[in-house]
Design an enzyme around this catalytic site. Structure first.
Site, PDB file in Angstrom:
ATOM      1  N   THR A 295     -66.017 -21.996  43.591  1.00  0.00           N
ATOM      2  CA  THR A 295     -65.464 -20.457  44.134  1.00  0.00           C
ATOM      3  C   THR A 295     -64.721 -19.972  44.708  1.00  0.00           C
ATOM      4  O   THR A 295     -66.303 -20.334  46.497  1.00  0.00           O
ATOM      5  CB  THR A 295     -65.964 -19.476  42.461  1.00  0.00           C
ATOM      6  OG1 THR A 295     -64.894 -18.399  43.208  1.00  0.00           O
ATOM      7  CG2 THR A 295     -67.401 -19.008  43.949  1.00  0.00           C
TER       8      THR A 295
ATOM      9  N   HIS B 200     -83.445 -18.513  39.074  1.00  0.00           N
ATOM     10  CA  HIS B 200     -84.819 -19.094  39.248  1.00  0.00           C
ATOM     11  C   HIS B 200     -85.274 -19.657  38.789  1.00  0.00           C
ATOM     12  O   HIS B 200     -86.375 -20.286  38.608  1.00  0.00           O
ATOM     13  CB  HIS B 200     -85.361 -17.851  39.993  1.00  0.00           C
ATOM     14  CG  HIS B 200     -86.644 -18.208  41.514  1.00  0.00           C
ATOM     15  ND1 HIS B 200     -86.342 -19.646  41.600  1.00  0.00           N
ATOM     16  CD2 HIS B 200     -86.246 -17.592  42.194  1.00  0.00           C
ATOM     17  CE1 HIS B 200     -87.182 -19.280  43.045  1.00  0.00           C
ATOM     18  NE2 HIS B 200     -87.538 -18.438  43.234  1.00  0.00           N
TER      19      HIS B 200
END
Length: 361
Positions: free
Chosen positions: A280, A332
């Site tokens: 993006t 994560h």
């Protein structure tokens, strides 16, 4: 003969409801077959629906802002013969070249137009009064909001940052822009460099091209790169399929086509499905730094930002360089901090030395 104008069932397998955003024709207007007559929005994309036959729009059953189910009748047409539109003389070959060149420039990702702001309803200003205006959220905006909240709730998201010296890429573009555009009919933008750098880095760090499915961790050996594009009604992410096999020119052409079709409301549902990693570019709107949110079930998203001339230290000297901050948000649960930091480090190296991408080193 009366014709029922229905919301088509082919707009998407998972789509059950649409919202009427605008009627392009009024009752009594003549319409030609395949001429757009109404703009709708789904939870994924905005598009225009064409007339199934030539005739007259007799009655509108769903007003602007109202929702309709897939397959529901939203208007009635009366079939009739409609004269053909007069043909427009073809321009000279020189002015076609000019139009094509201007079109390619206008649809470049770097020149993506700022989002169109829908006009607020008319209101009278009264001194001393505090007024509010309630506007229903579009289906697309509601879906974007749901997915953003879902991403925050279901993934362990962290963001790491780095900065990239864009001087080499900017110089390459300046030197080869004219020849590139002349040969391929599209500008050499920044996104193709980042797509290439991202793919080469994902090959080294496959966790960022993976997803969790149940209790399995699925590694993809293909690279479908989502490119976030502002539509004015919300962010959409069309996907470059098998981007590892695309050249710089093919990437730039595909992205320019995405931008053009987003503005024309011609993006198909299939263009938005899938994707293994997303890029993006908030820099086109002036963003200096941000923390993008992962697009589930992907495990990473790369955020690009505005390029600024900044003083930096090089070989003991203070020099001015074209610098860009980049951000990687990652899940994560799949990706450790070491892999995330290493990912940005490799992207930085590829962009600062673009020849490495060509030599695959």
């Amino acid at each position: 003969m009366s014709i029922e104008f229905k919301v088509p069932t082919t707009i998407g397998e998972s789509i059950t409801e649409v919202q009427i955003t605008d009627w392009l024709k009024s009752p009594g207007d003549t319409v030609r077959q395949d001429e757009p007559i109404v703009s709708i929005e789904t939870e994924k994309v905005a598009l225009d629906l064409p007339a199934p036959a030539s005739g007259v729009l007799v009655k509108i059953l769903k007003k602007r802002g109202e929702t309709a189910s897939v397959g529901e009748v939203i208007a009635h047409l009366e079939e009739a013969a409609v004269p053909k539109e007069p043909t427009t003389p073809m321009p000279s070959s020189g002015s076609m070249l000019r139009d094509d060149r201007h079109a390619s420039e206008a649809t470049s990702v770097e020149a993506t137009p700022a989002p169109t702001i829908e006009p607020m309803p008319d209101r009278k200003e009264k001194s001393g009064e505090r007024e509010e205006s309630a506007v229903p959220m579009t289906l697309l905006r509601r879906r974007v909001a749901e997915r953003l909240v879902q991403a925050q709730q279901t993934a362990a998201l962290l963001t790491t940052f780095n900065e990239i010296d864009m001087t080499a890429v900017m110089s390459l573009r300046q030197i080869h822009q004219e020849a590139f555009q002349h040969r391929h009919g599209v500008k050499l933008g920044l996104m193709s460099f980042f797509v290439k750098a991202t793919i080469e880095t994902l090959k080294l760090i496959p966790e960022l091209n993976a997803e969790i499915r149940g209790t399995d961790l699925v590694y993809r050996r293909y690279y479908d790169i989502g490119i976030a594009v502002g539509s004015g009604r919300g962010l959409v992410v069309p996907v470059l399929r098998n981007a590892e096999g695309l050249s710089f020119a093919e990437i730039e052409t595909a992205i320019a086509d995405f931008a053009k079709r987003v503005q024309a409301k011609q993006l198909a549902i299939e263009d938005l499905q899938g994707g293994t990693f997303t890029i993006t570019n908030g820099g086109v709107y002036g963003s200096l730094l941000s923390t993008p949110i992962v697009n589930p079930p992907q495990s990473g998203i790369l955020g690009l930002h505005a390029i600024q001339d900044r003083p930096v230290a090089r070989d003991g000297q203070i020099v001015i360089r074209s610098m860009m901050y980049v951000a990687l948000t990652y899940d994560h649960r799949i990706v450790d901090g070491r892999e995330a930091v290493t990912f940005l480090k490799h992207v930085k190296e590829y962009i600062e030395e673009p020849a490495r991408m060509l030599l695959e080193i």
